[in-house]
Scaffold this motif. Structure first.
Motif, PDB file in Angstrom:
ATOM      1  N   LYS A   1       0.833  -1.205   0.000  1.00  0.00           N
ATOM      2  CA  LYS A   1       0.000   0.000   0.000  1.00  0.00           C
ATOM      3  C   LYS A   1       0.869   1.257   0.000  1.00  0.00           C
ATOM      4  O   LYS A   1       0.598   2.223  -0.726  1.00  0.00           O
ATOM      5  N   ILE A   2       1.927   1.239   0.813  1.00  0.00           N
ATOM      6  CA  ILE A   2       2.814   2.399   0.888  1.00  0.00           C
ATOM      7  C   ILE A   2       3.583   2.583  -0.417  1.00  0.00           C
ATOM      8  O   ILE A   2       3.822   3.706  -0.877  1.00  0.00           O
ATOM      9  N   MET A   3       3.987   1.475  -1.051  1.00  0.00           N
ATOM     10  CA  MET A   3       4.813   1.548  -2.253  1.00  0.00           C
ATOM     11  C   MET A   3       4.020   1.858  -3.515  1.00  0.00           C
ATOM     12  O   MET A   3       4.585   2.342  -4.508  1.00  0.00           O
ATOM     13  N   SER A   4       2.719   1.586  -3.508  1.00  0.00           N
ATOM     14  CA  SER A   4       1.913   1.719  -4.733  1.00  0.00           C
ATOM     15  C   SER A   4       1.993   3.085  -5.399  1.00  0.00           C
ATOM     16  O   SER A   4       2.073   3.172  -6.633  1.00  0.00           O
ATOM     17  N   PRO A   5       1.971   4.224  -4.647  1.00  0.00           N
ATOM     18  CA  PRO A   5       2.041   5.531  -5.321  1.00  0.00           C
ATOM     19  C   PRO A   5       3.288   5.726  -6.178  1.00  0.00           C
ATOM     20  O   PRO A   5       3.283   6.527  -7.118  1.00  0.00           O
ATOM     21  N   ALA A   6       4.363   4.994  -5.872  1.00  0.00           N
ATOM     22  CA  ALA A   6       5.600   5.129  -6.648  1.00  0.00           C
ATOM     23  C   ALA A   6       5.534   4.373  -7.970  1.00  0.00           C
ATOM     24  O   ALA A   6       6.438   4.505  -8.807  1.00  0.00           O
ATOM     25  N   PHE A   7       4.459   3.588  -8.164  1.00  0.00           N
ATOM     26  CA  PHE A   7       4.383   2.757  -9.367  1.00  0.00           C
ATOM     27  C   PHE A   7       3.084   2.949 -10.136  1.00  0.00           C
ATOM     28  O   PHE A   7       2.621   2.048 -10.818  1.00  0.00           O
TER      29      PHE A   7
END
Length: 501
Positions: A90-96
Protein backbone atom coordinates in the motif's frame (compact mmCIF):
# COMPACT_ATOMS: atom_id res chain seq x y z
CA UNK A 1 19.20 -37.66 1.54
CA UNK A 2 19.10 -34.98 -1.17
CA UNK A 3 16.14 -36.13 -3.25
CA UNK A 4 16.02 -34.19 -6.52
CA UNK A 5 16.93 -30.81 -5.07
CA UNK A 6 20.61 -30.77 -5.99
CA UNK A 7 19.79 -31.84 -9.54
CA UNK A 8 18.14 -28.46 -10.11
CA UNK A 9 21.22 -26.62 -8.88
CA UNK A 10 23.58 -28.55 -11.16
CA UNK A 11 21.60 -28.87 -14.39
CA UNK A 12 23.36 -27.57 -17.49
CA UNK A 13 20.59 -25.14 -18.41
CA UNK A 14 18.02 -23.75 -15.99
CA UNK A 15 14.69 -25.36 -16.81
CA UNK A 16 15.97 -28.48 -18.58
CA UNK A 17 14.72 -30.75 -15.79
CA UNK A 18 11.44 -28.86 -15.52
CA UNK A 19 10.72 -29.32 -19.22
CA UNK A 20 11.72 -32.99 -19.29
CA UNK A 21 9.70 -33.95 -16.22
CA UNK A 22 6.70 -31.88 -17.28
CA UNK A 23 6.66 -33.72 -20.61
CA UNK A 24 6.87 -37.05 -18.79
CA UNK A 25 4.59 -36.53 -15.79
CA UNK A 26 2.37 -33.56 -16.65
CA UNK A 27 1.99 -30.11 -15.14
CA UNK A 28 1.87 -31.35 -11.53
CA UNK A 29 4.13 -34.03 -10.07
CA UNK A 30 6.02 -34.96 -6.95
CA UNK A 31 9.77 -34.64 -6.52
CA UNK A 32 11.96 -35.60 -3.61
CA UNK A 33 13.17 -32.92 -1.24
CA UNK A 34 16.01 -33.31 1.24
CA UNK A 35 15.76 -35.90 4.02
CA UNK A 36 12.81 -37.69 2.42
CA UNK A 37 10.48 -34.70 2.10
CA UNK A 38 7.95 -34.62 -0.75
CA UNK A 39 7.70 -31.42 -2.82
CA UNK A 40 4.77 -30.70 -5.12
CA UNK A 41 6.04 -29.29 -8.44
CA UNK A 42 3.35 -27.28 -10.23
CA UNK A 43 3.00 -25.50 -13.57
CA UNK A 44 -0.70 -26.20 -14.23
CA UNK A 45 -2.59 -22.94 -15.08
CA UNK A 46 -5.68 -23.69 -12.98
CA UNK A 47 -3.53 -24.69 -10.01
CA UNK A 48 -1.47 -21.49 -10.30
CA UNK A 49 -4.61 -19.38 -10.60
CA UNK A 50 -5.95 -21.00 -7.43
CA UNK A 51 -2.75 -20.57 -5.42
CA UNK A 52 -1.77 -17.09 -6.60
CA UNK A 53 -5.11 -15.38 -7.25
CA UNK A 54 -7.95 -17.05 -5.37
CA UNK A 55 -6.00 -18.14 -2.29
CA UNK A 56 -2.90 -15.96 -2.49
CA UNK A 57 -2.18 -15.43 1.19
CA UNK A 58 -2.95 -19.10 1.91
CA UNK A 59 0.18 -20.00 -0.08
CA UNK A 60 2.97 -17.85 1.37
CA UNK A 61 6.65 -18.21 0.51
CA UNK A 62 8.13 -21.23 2.25
CA UNK A 63 10.72 -20.73 4.98
CA UNK A 64 13.70 -21.45 2.74
CA UNK A 65 12.56 -18.87 0.20
CA UNK A 66 11.65 -16.30 2.86
CA UNK A 67 15.03 -16.51 4.57
CA UNK A 68 16.85 -16.55 1.23
CA UNK A 69 15.05 -13.41 0.09
CA UNK A 70 15.78 -11.67 3.40
CA UNK A 71 19.49 -12.42 3.05
CA UNK A 72 19.69 -10.81 -0.37
CA UNK A 73 17.19 -7.93 -0.05
CA UNK A 74 16.26 -7.47 3.61
CA UNK A 75 12.75 -7.25 5.03
CA UNK A 76 11.23 -5.49 2.05
CA UNK A 77 8.22 -6.28 -0.08
CA UNK A 78 9.84 -9.40 -1.59
CA UNK A 79 10.24 -10.85 1.90
CA UNK A 80 6.98 -9.71 3.49
CA UNK A 81 3.88 -11.87 3.78
CA UNK A 82 0.28 -11.50 4.93
CA UNK A 83 -0.63 -8.19 6.58
CA UNK A 84 2.99 -7.00 6.45
CA UNK A 85 2.98 -7.45 2.67
CA UNK A 86 -0.36 -5.64 2.34
CA UNK A 87 0.95 -2.74 4.42
CA UNK A 88 4.21 -2.42 2.48
CA UNK A 89 2.52 -2.72 -0.90
CA UNK A 90 0.00 0.00 0.00
CA UNK A 91 2.81 2.40 0.89
CA UNK A 92 4.81 1.55 -2.25
CA UNK A 93 1.91 1.72 -4.73
CA UNK A 94 2.04 5.53 -5.32
CA UNK A 95 5.60 5.13 -6.65
CA UNK A 96 4.38 2.76 -9.37
CA UNK A 97 1.31 4.44 -10.83
CA UNK A 98 1.06 4.56 -14.62
CA UNK A 99 1.59 8.37 -14.87
CA UNK A 100 4.60 8.14 -12.53
CA UNK A 101 6.19 5.40 -14.63
CA UNK A 102 5.47 7.11 -17.94
CA UNK A 103 7.33 10.18 -16.70
CA UNK A 104 10.53 8.11 -16.59
CA UNK A 105 10.65 7.48 -20.36
CA UNK A 106 12.89 10.51 -21.14
CA UNK A 107 15.29 9.28 -18.43
CA UNK A 108 15.38 5.79 -19.97
CA UNK A 109 16.07 7.28 -23.40
CA UNK A 110 18.78 9.59 -22.12
CA UNK A 111 20.74 6.82 -20.42
CA UNK A 112 20.31 4.27 -23.23
CA UNK A 113 21.31 7.00 -25.72
CA UNK A 114 24.43 7.60 -23.66
CA UNK A 115 25.34 3.91 -23.97
CA UNK A 116 24.87 4.04 -27.76
CA UNK A 117 27.15 7.07 -27.93
CA UNK A 118 29.78 5.33 -25.81
CA UNK A 119 29.68 2.25 -28.06
CA UNK A 120 30.29 4.43 -31.11
CA UNK A 121 33.17 6.23 -29.40
CA UNK A 122 34.80 3.20 -27.80
CA UNK A 123 34.30 0.56 -30.49
CA UNK A 124 33.48 2.22 -33.79
CA UNK A 125 35.05 5.69 -33.89
CA UNK A 126 38.03 4.48 -35.93
CA UNK A 127 36.42 1.58 -37.76
CA UNK A 128 32.77 0.88 -38.58
CA UNK A 129 33.46 -2.84 -38.75
CA UNK A 130 31.66 -5.13 -36.35
CA UNK A 131 33.08 -5.71 -32.89
CA UNK A 132 32.44 -8.44 -30.35
CA UNK A 133 30.92 -6.85 -27.25
CA UNK A 134 29.88 -8.44 -23.95
CA UNK A 135 26.42 -6.88 -24.11
CA UNK A 136 25.39 -8.13 -20.67
CA UNK A 137 27.96 -5.98 -18.88
CA UNK A 138 26.82 -2.84 -20.67
CA UNK A 139 23.15 -3.56 -20.04
CA UNK A 140 23.88 -4.11 -16.36
CA UNK A 141 25.54 -0.69 -16.23
CA UNK A 142 22.64 0.98 -18.05
CA UNK A 143 19.98 -0.52 -15.82
CA UNK A 144 21.94 0.35 -12.67
CA UNK A 145 22.18 3.99 -13.77
CA UNK A 146 18.47 3.96 -14.64
CA UNK A 147 17.37 2.52 -11.30
CA UNK A 148 19.68 4.90 -9.48
CA UNK A 149 18.10 8.02 -10.96
CA UNK A 150 14.52 6.77 -11.31
CA UNK A 151 14.27 5.10 -7.91
CA UNK A 152 16.56 7.27 -5.77
CA UNK A 153 17.56 10.40 -7.74
CA UNK A 154 21.09 9.09 -7.23
CA UNK A 155 23.83 8.83 -9.85
CA UNK A 156 25.69 5.52 -9.66
CA UNK A 157 27.83 6.54 -12.63
CA UNK A 158 28.10 2.96 -13.89
CA UNK A 159 28.37 4.01 -17.54
CA UNK A 160 31.07 6.48 -16.59
CA UNK A 161 33.04 3.75 -14.82
CA UNK A 162 32.69 5.64 -11.56
CA UNK A 163 33.72 3.46 -8.67
CA UNK A 164 30.77 2.85 -6.39
CA UNK A 165 30.36 0.24 -3.72
CA UNK A 166 26.77 -0.62 -4.63
CA UNK A 167 27.58 -1.90 -8.12
CA UNK A 168 30.64 -3.70 -6.76
CA UNK A 169 28.72 -5.71 -4.15
CA UNK A 170 26.17 -6.87 -6.74
CA UNK A 171 28.75 -7.86 -9.37
CA UNK A 172 28.53 -11.67 -9.87
CA UNK A 173 26.84 -11.99 -6.46
CA UNK A 174 24.55 -14.82 -7.55
CA UNK A 175 27.42 -16.68 -9.20
CA UNK A 176 29.48 -16.47 -6.02
CA UNK A 177 26.74 -17.29 -3.55
CA UNK A 178 23.91 -19.28 -5.18
CA UNK A 179 25.24 -21.24 -8.17
CA UNK A 180 26.18 -24.88 -7.49
CA UNK A 181 25.23 -25.05 -3.80
CA UNK A 182 27.48 -27.12 -1.56
CA UNK A 183 26.29 -30.31 0.12
CA UNK A 184 26.45 -28.76 3.58
CA UNK A 185 24.48 -25.68 2.51
CA UNK A 186 21.78 -27.80 0.86
CA UNK A 187 21.35 -29.76 4.08
CA UNK A 188 21.57 -26.67 6.26
CA UNK A 189 18.82 -24.90 4.32
CA UNK A 190 16.56 -27.94 4.66
CA UNK A 191 16.65 -27.54 8.45
CA UNK A 192 15.47 -23.92 8.34
CA UNK A 193 11.80 -24.87 8.42
CA UNK A 194 12.40 -26.71 11.71
CA UNK A 195 14.30 -23.83 13.37
CA UNK A 196 12.77 -21.06 15.53
CA UNK A 197 12.27 -17.83 13.60
CA UNK A 198 14.38 -15.95 16.17
CA UNK A 199 17.33 -18.22 15.42
CA UNK A 200 16.90 -17.80 11.67
CA UNK A 201 17.60 -14.08 12.09
CA UNK A 202 21.27 -14.99 12.63
CA UNK A 203 21.71 -17.22 9.57
CA UNK A 204 23.39 -14.37 7.68
CA UNK A 205 26.24 -14.25 10.20
CA UNK A 206 27.58 -17.70 9.31
CA UNK A 207 31.17 -17.04 8.11
CA UNK A 208 31.02 -18.93 4.81
CA UNK A 209 31.47 -17.55 1.30
CA UNK A 210 27.74 -17.49 0.53
CA UNK A 211 26.52 -15.78 3.67
CA UNK A 212 29.46 -13.39 3.95
CA UNK A 213 28.72 -12.12 0.43
CA UNK A 214 25.05 -11.52 1.26
CA UNK A 215 25.87 -9.83 4.55
CA UNK A 216 28.38 -7.42 3.01
CA UNK A 217 25.93 -6.51 0.25
CA UNK A 218 23.18 -5.68 2.74
CA UNK A 219 25.59 -3.66 4.88
CA UNK A 220 26.51 -1.49 1.90
CA UNK A 221 22.90 -1.14 0.75
CA UNK A 222 21.81 -0.31 4.28
CA UNK A 223 24.38 2.44 4.69
CA UNK A 224 23.66 4.09 1.33
CA UNK A 225 19.89 3.69 1.77
CA UNK A 226 19.85 5.37 5.16
CA UNK A 227 21.73 8.38 3.78
CA UNK A 228 19.26 8.74 0.90
CA UNK A 229 16.18 8.26 3.09
CA UNK A 230 17.41 10.82 5.62
CA UNK A 231 18.11 13.29 2.81
CA UNK A 232 14.66 12.80 1.21
CA UNK A 233 12.87 12.97 4.55
CA UNK A 234 14.60 16.26 5.35
CA UNK A 235 13.85 17.61 1.88
CA UNK A 236 10.16 16.82 2.26
CA UNK A 237 10.09 18.28 5.78
CA UNK A 238 11.61 21.47 4.35
CA UNK A 239 8.67 21.77 1.95
CA UNK A 240 10.05 20.14 -1.21
CA UNK A 241 7.38 17.75 -2.46
CA UNK A 242 8.28 17.90 -6.15
CA UNK A 243 10.79 15.07 -6.45
CA UNK A 244 9.58 12.26 -8.70
CA UNK A 245 12.00 9.45 -7.88
CA UNK A 246 10.41 6.35 -6.36
CA UNK A 247 12.13 6.70 -2.99
CA UNK A 248 10.92 10.31 -2.56
CA UNK A 249 7.37 9.26 -3.43
CA UNK A 250 7.69 6.38 -0.98
CA UNK A 251 8.96 8.69 1.79
CA UNK A 252 6.06 11.12 1.23
CA UNK A 253 3.49 8.33 1.20
CA UNK A 254 4.92 6.85 4.39
CA UNK A 255 4.97 10.16 6.28
CA UNK A 256 1.34 10.85 5.39
CA UNK A 257 0.25 7.34 6.39
CA UNK A 258 -1.36 6.45 9.71
CA UNK A 259 1.53 5.99 12.19
CA UNK A 260 0.26 2.50 12.99
CA UNK A 261 0.54 1.35 9.37
CA UNK A 262 3.77 3.08 8.34
CA UNK A 263 6.74 1.00 7.31
CA UNK A 264 9.74 1.07 9.60
CA UNK A 265 13.18 2.46 8.79
CA UNK A 266 14.49 -1.10 8.40
CA UNK A 267 11.71 -1.90 5.95
CA UNK A 268 12.29 1.35 4.08
CA UNK A 269 16.00 0.59 3.75
CA UNK A 270 15.18 -2.89 2.49
CA UNK A 271 13.06 -1.44 -0.33
CA UNK A 272 16.21 0.01 -1.86
CA UNK A 273 17.77 -3.45 -2.04
CA UNK A 274 14.52 -4.75 -3.54
CA UNK A 275 14.40 -2.00 -6.17
CA UNK A 276 18.05 -2.49 -7.15
CA UNK A 277 17.71 -6.26 -7.31
CA UNK A 278 14.41 -6.30 -9.22
CA UNK A 279 15.00 -3.21 -11.33
CA UNK A 280 18.64 -3.82 -12.19
CA UNK A 281 19.62 -7.50 -12.31
CA UNK A 282 16.42 -8.89 -13.81
CA UNK A 283 15.90 -6.16 -16.42
CA UNK A 284 19.53 -6.33 -17.54
CA UNK A 285 19.38 -10.11 -17.87
CA UNK A 286 16.11 -10.08 -19.82
CA UNK A 287 17.46 -7.40 -22.17
CA UNK A 288 20.58 -9.52 -22.70
CA UNK A 289 18.50 -12.54 -23.69
CA UNK A 290 16.44 -10.26 -25.98
CA UNK A 291 19.55 -9.31 -27.97
CA UNK A 292 20.73 -12.93 -27.99
CA UNK A 293 17.48 -14.01 -29.63
CA UNK A 294 17.61 -11.17 -32.15
CA UNK A 295 21.13 -12.28 -33.09
CA UNK A 296 19.86 -15.83 -33.65
CA UNK A 297 16.82 -14.64 -35.63
CA UNK A 298 18.15 -12.02 -38.11
CA UNK A 299 14.95 -12.09 -40.18
CA UNK A 300 12.90 -10.97 -37.20
CA UNK A 301 15.57 -8.44 -36.25
CA UNK A 302 15.18 -6.89 -39.72
CA UNK A 303 11.41 -6.82 -39.32
CA UNK A 304 11.74 -5.15 -35.93
CA UNK A 305 14.21 -2.59 -37.29
CA UNK A 306 11.79 -1.68 -40.09
CA UNK A 307 9.14 -1.00 -37.47
CA UNK A 308 11.57 1.12 -35.43
CA UNK A 309 12.46 3.16 -38.53
CA UNK A 310 8.78 3.61 -39.36
CA UNK A 311 8.12 4.96 -35.87
CA UNK A 312 11.13 7.26 -36.19
CA UNK A 313 9.64 8.61 -39.46
CA UNK A 314 6.31 9.23 -37.72
CA UNK A 315 8.09 11.14 -34.97
CA UNK A 316 9.91 13.31 -37.53
CA UNK A 317 6.72 13.85 -39.54
CA UNK A 318 4.99 15.41 -36.55
CA UNK A 319 7.95 17.73 -36.04
CA UNK A 320 9.14 16.00 -32.91
CA UNK A 321 12.34 14.26 -31.85
CA UNK A 322 11.24 12.43 -28.72
CA UNK A 323 9.79 8.94 -28.47
CA UNK A 324 6.54 8.83 -26.46
CA UNK A 325 4.70 6.13 -24.57
CA UNK A 326 2.04 6.29 -27.28
CA UNK A 327 4.71 5.51 -29.89
CA UNK A 328 5.77 2.43 -27.92
CA UNK A 329 2.18 1.35 -27.32
CA UNK A 330 1.47 1.57 -31.04
CA UNK A 331 4.28 -0.81 -31.98
CA UNK A 332 3.63 -4.47 -32.77
CA UNK A 333 6.91 -6.33 -33.13
CA UNK A 334 8.85 -4.71 -30.27
CA UNK A 335 6.34 -5.63 -27.53
CA UNK A 336 5.88 -9.06 -29.13
CA UNK A 337 9.62 -9.75 -29.00
CA UNK A 338 9.81 -8.49 -25.43
CA UNK A 339 6.92 -10.71 -24.29
CA UNK A 340 8.38 -13.71 -26.08
CA UNK A 341 11.76 -13.16 -24.42
CA UNK A 342 10.08 -12.88 -21.02
CA UNK A 343 8.27 -16.14 -21.78
CA UNK A 344 11.27 -18.03 -23.11
CA UNK A 345 13.88 -16.74 -20.64
CA UNK A 346 12.15 -16.07 -17.29
CA UNK A 347 14.95 -14.72 -15.09
CA UNK A 348 13.34 -16.07 -11.91
CA UNK A 349 12.33 -19.57 -12.96
CA UNK A 350 11.02 -21.07 -9.66
CA UNK A 351 8.87 -19.78 -6.79
CA UNK A 352 8.89 -21.54 -3.42
CA UNK A 353 5.54 -21.70 -1.62
CA UNK A 354 3.86 -23.73 1.11
CA UNK A 355 0.27 -24.43 2.08
CA UNK A 356 -0.74 -22.39 5.14
CA UNK A 357 -3.71 -24.67 5.74
CA UNK A 358 -5.31 -27.84 4.36
CA UNK A 359 -6.64 -27.24 0.87
CA UNK A 360 -7.49 -28.86 -2.47
CA UNK A 361 -5.64 -27.59 -5.54
CA UNK A 362 -7.62 -27.96 -8.82
CA UNK A 363 -5.94 -28.93 -12.09
CA UNK A 364 -6.90 -27.89 -15.61
CA UNK A 365 -5.58 -31.17 -16.99
CA UNK A 366 -5.61 -34.47 -15.05
CA UNK A 367 -2.36 -36.22 -14.13
CA UNK A 368 -1.60 -39.77 -13.03
CA UNK A 369 -1.51 -40.61 -9.34
CA UNK A 370 1.02 -42.99 -7.85
CA UNK A 371 -1.36 -45.94 -8.18
CA UNK A 372 -2.18 -45.15 -11.79
CA UNK A 373 -5.51 -43.37 -11.33
CA UNK A 374 -6.24 -40.04 -13.02
CA UNK A 375 -6.27 -37.06 -10.66
CA UNK A 376 -7.99 -33.73 -11.43
CA UNK A 377 -7.34 -32.14 -8.03
CA UNK A 378 -4.63 -32.50 -5.40
CA UNK A 379 -5.36 -32.41 -1.65
CA UNK A 380 -2.59 -30.74 0.35
CA UNK A 381 -2.08 -30.45 4.08
CA UNK A 382 -0.81 -27.43 5.99
CA UNK A 383 2.97 -27.11 5.61
CA UNK A 384 3.15 -28.88 2.25
CA UNK A 385 6.19 -27.61 0.35
CA UNK A 386 5.32 -26.46 -3.17
CA UNK A 387 7.58 -25.38 -6.01
CA UNK A 388 5.99 -23.30 -8.76
CA UNK A 389 7.82 -23.77 -12.04
CA UNK A 390 7.57 -20.48 -13.92
CA UNK A 391 9.78 -21.74 -16.73
CA UNK A 392 7.64 -24.87 -17.23
CA UNK A 393 4.36 -22.92 -17.25
CA UNK A 394 5.86 -20.54 -19.82
CA UNK A 395 6.54 -23.57 -22.07
CA UNK A 396 3.21 -25.39 -21.66
CA UNK A 397 1.99 -26.46 -25.15
CA UNK A 398 -1.63 -26.30 -23.90
CA UNK A 399 -1.14 -22.58 -23.24
CA UNK A 400 1.40 -21.49 -25.86
CA UNK A 401 0.94 -23.98 -28.69
CA UNK A 402 2.97 -26.81 -30.16
CA UNK A 403 5.94 -24.49 -30.79
CA UNK A 404 6.19 -23.56 -27.11
CA UNK A 405 9.85 -24.63 -27.09
CA UNK A 406 10.74 -22.18 -29.85
CA UNK A 407 11.36 -18.42 -29.59
CA UNK A 408 8.62 -17.07 -31.83
CA UNK A 409 7.41 -13.49 -31.18
CA UNK A 410 4.74 -13.87 -33.84
CA UNK A 411 2.64 -15.84 -31.34
CA UNK A 412 1.92 -12.47 -29.72
CA UNK A 413 1.26 -10.80 -33.07
CA UNK A 414 -1.09 -13.48 -34.37
CA UNK A 415 -2.55 -14.33 -30.97
CA UNK A 416 -6.01 -15.89 -31.19
CA UNK A 417 -8.84 -15.05 -28.85
CA UNK A 418 -8.95 -18.57 -27.44
CA UNK A 419 -10.17 -18.61 -23.87
CA UNK A 420 -7.36 -19.40 -21.44
CA UNK A 421 -7.09 -19.68 -17.69
CA UNK A 422 -5.88 -16.20 -16.68
CA UNK A 423 -2.73 -16.39 -14.60
CA UNK A 424 0.05 -13.88 -15.27
CA UNK A 425 0.09 -10.08 -15.07
CA UNK A 426 1.38 -9.43 -18.60
CA UNK A 427 0.16 -11.46 -21.60
CA UNK A 428 -0.71 -14.34 -19.25
CA UNK A 429 3.02 -14.91 -18.60
CA UNK A 430 4.19 -16.03 -15.17
CA UNK A 431 7.50 -14.17 -15.45
CA UNK A 432 6.34 -11.31 -13.20
CA UNK A 433 4.53 -13.79 -10.94
CA UNK A 434 0.79 -13.29 -10.48
CA UNK A 435 -2.03 -12.34 -8.16
CA UNK A 436 -1.49 -10.44 -4.91
CA UNK A 437 2.26 -11.18 -5.03
CA UNK A 438 2.67 -10.05 -8.63
CA UNK A 439 5.69 -7.79 -9.29
CA UNK A 440 4.76 -4.24 -8.30
CA UNK A 441 7.30 -2.76 -10.73
CA UNK A 442 6.50 -4.78 -13.85
CA UNK A 443 5.38 -1.75 -15.87
CA UNK A 444 8.61 0.06 -14.99
CA UNK A 445 10.60 -2.88 -16.31
CA UNK A 446 8.53 -3.18 -19.50
CA UNK A 447 8.83 0.52 -20.42
CA UNK A 448 12.55 0.52 -19.61
CA UNK A 449 13.26 -2.54 -21.75
CA UNK A 450 11.26 -1.21 -24.69
CA UNK A 451 13.07 2.14 -24.57
CA UNK A 452 16.52 0.54 -24.42
CA UNK A 453 15.78 -1.99 -27.17
CA UNK A 454 14.33 0.73 -29.41
CA UNK A 455 17.61 2.66 -29.24
CA UNK A 456 19.84 -0.38 -29.70
CA UNK A 457 17.92 -1.80 -32.67
CA UNK A 458 17.79 1.64 -34.29
CA UNK A 459 21.55 2.14 -34.04
CA UNK A 460 23.16 -1.31 -34.22
CA UNK A 461 22.88 -4.71 -35.84
CA UNK A 462 23.39 -7.78 -33.66
CA UNK A 463 24.79 -11.13 -34.75
CA UNK A 464 26.34 -14.17 -33.11
CA UNK A 465 30.00 -13.84 -32.19
CA UNK A 466 32.33 -15.19 -34.86
CA UNK A 467 33.43 -18.17 -32.77
CA UNK A 468 29.73 -18.94 -32.04
CA UNK A 469 30.17 -19.87 -28.36
CA UNK A 470 27.63 -22.11 -26.68
CA UNK A 471 25.62 -19.94 -24.31
CA UNK A 472 24.22 -21.66 -21.22
CA UNK A 473 21.23 -20.59 -19.12
CA UNK A 474 23.01 -21.17 -15.85
CA UNK A 475 20.86 -21.87 -12.75
CA UNK A 476 22.10 -19.47 -10.10
CA UNK A 477 18.92 -18.32 -8.42
CA UNK A 478 18.31 -16.25 -11.53
CA UNK A 479 18.79 -17.48 -15.11
CA UNK A 480 22.12 -16.00 -16.17
CA UNK A 481 24.10 -16.42 -19.42
CA UNK A 482 27.54 -17.98 -19.42
CA UNK A 483 29.85 -19.28 -22.14
CA UNK A 484 30.33 -23.02 -21.97
CA UNK A 485 33.93 -23.81 -21.13
CA UNK A 486 34.43 -20.31 -19.67
CA UNK A 487 32.11 -20.45 -16.69
CA UNK A 488 34.99 -19.44 -14.44
CA UNK A 489 34.87 -16.03 -16.14
CA UNK A 490 31.39 -15.38 -14.76
CA UNK A 491 28.24 -14.13 -16.43
CA UNK A 492 28.80 -13.03 -20.01
CA UNK A 493 27.12 -12.99 -23.40
CA UNK A 494 29.32 -11.80 -26.27
CA UNK A 495 27.63 -10.68 -29.50
CA UNK A 496 28.94 -9.19 -32.74
CA UNK A 497 27.71 -5.62 -32.93
CA UNK A 498 27.84 -3.46 -36.07
CA UNK A 499 26.88 0.24 -36.21
CA UNK A 500 24.17 1.22 -38.70
CA UNK A 501 25.05 4.92 -39.04
Amino acid sequence: MFGNVRQFGYQKNAGDLDFAWMNEYGAAYRIGGTLGEDILMVSDPKALQHMLHKSGYNYPKNVETTVGVRLVSGKGILWASGHTHQRQRKIMSPAFTAPQLKSFLPLFRRISGKMCQQWNEEYFSKSPAGQTIAVNTWLARVTLDVIGEAAFDFKFGALDDDENEVSEVYKNMFVDSVMHPTIWNTLFRSFWRHMPSALLEYVGYIPTREYTRFRKAMQVIGRVSKQLIDEKTKSYSDGDDTRKDAMSVLVRANISENPKTRISEEEMISQMAVLILAGHETTASTSTWFLWELAKHPEFQDKLREEVMAVRSQISARGDSELTIEDLDGMVYLPAAMKETLRFHPIVYHLGREAAKDDVIPLSKPVYGKSGEMISEIPVTAGQNIMISICAYNRLPDVWGNDANEWNPMRFVDASEEKQVKVGILANLMTFSAGIRGCIGWRFSVIEMQAIMFDLVENFKFALAEDKPDILRVPMGIMGPMVEGKMHEGVQLPLRVTPLN
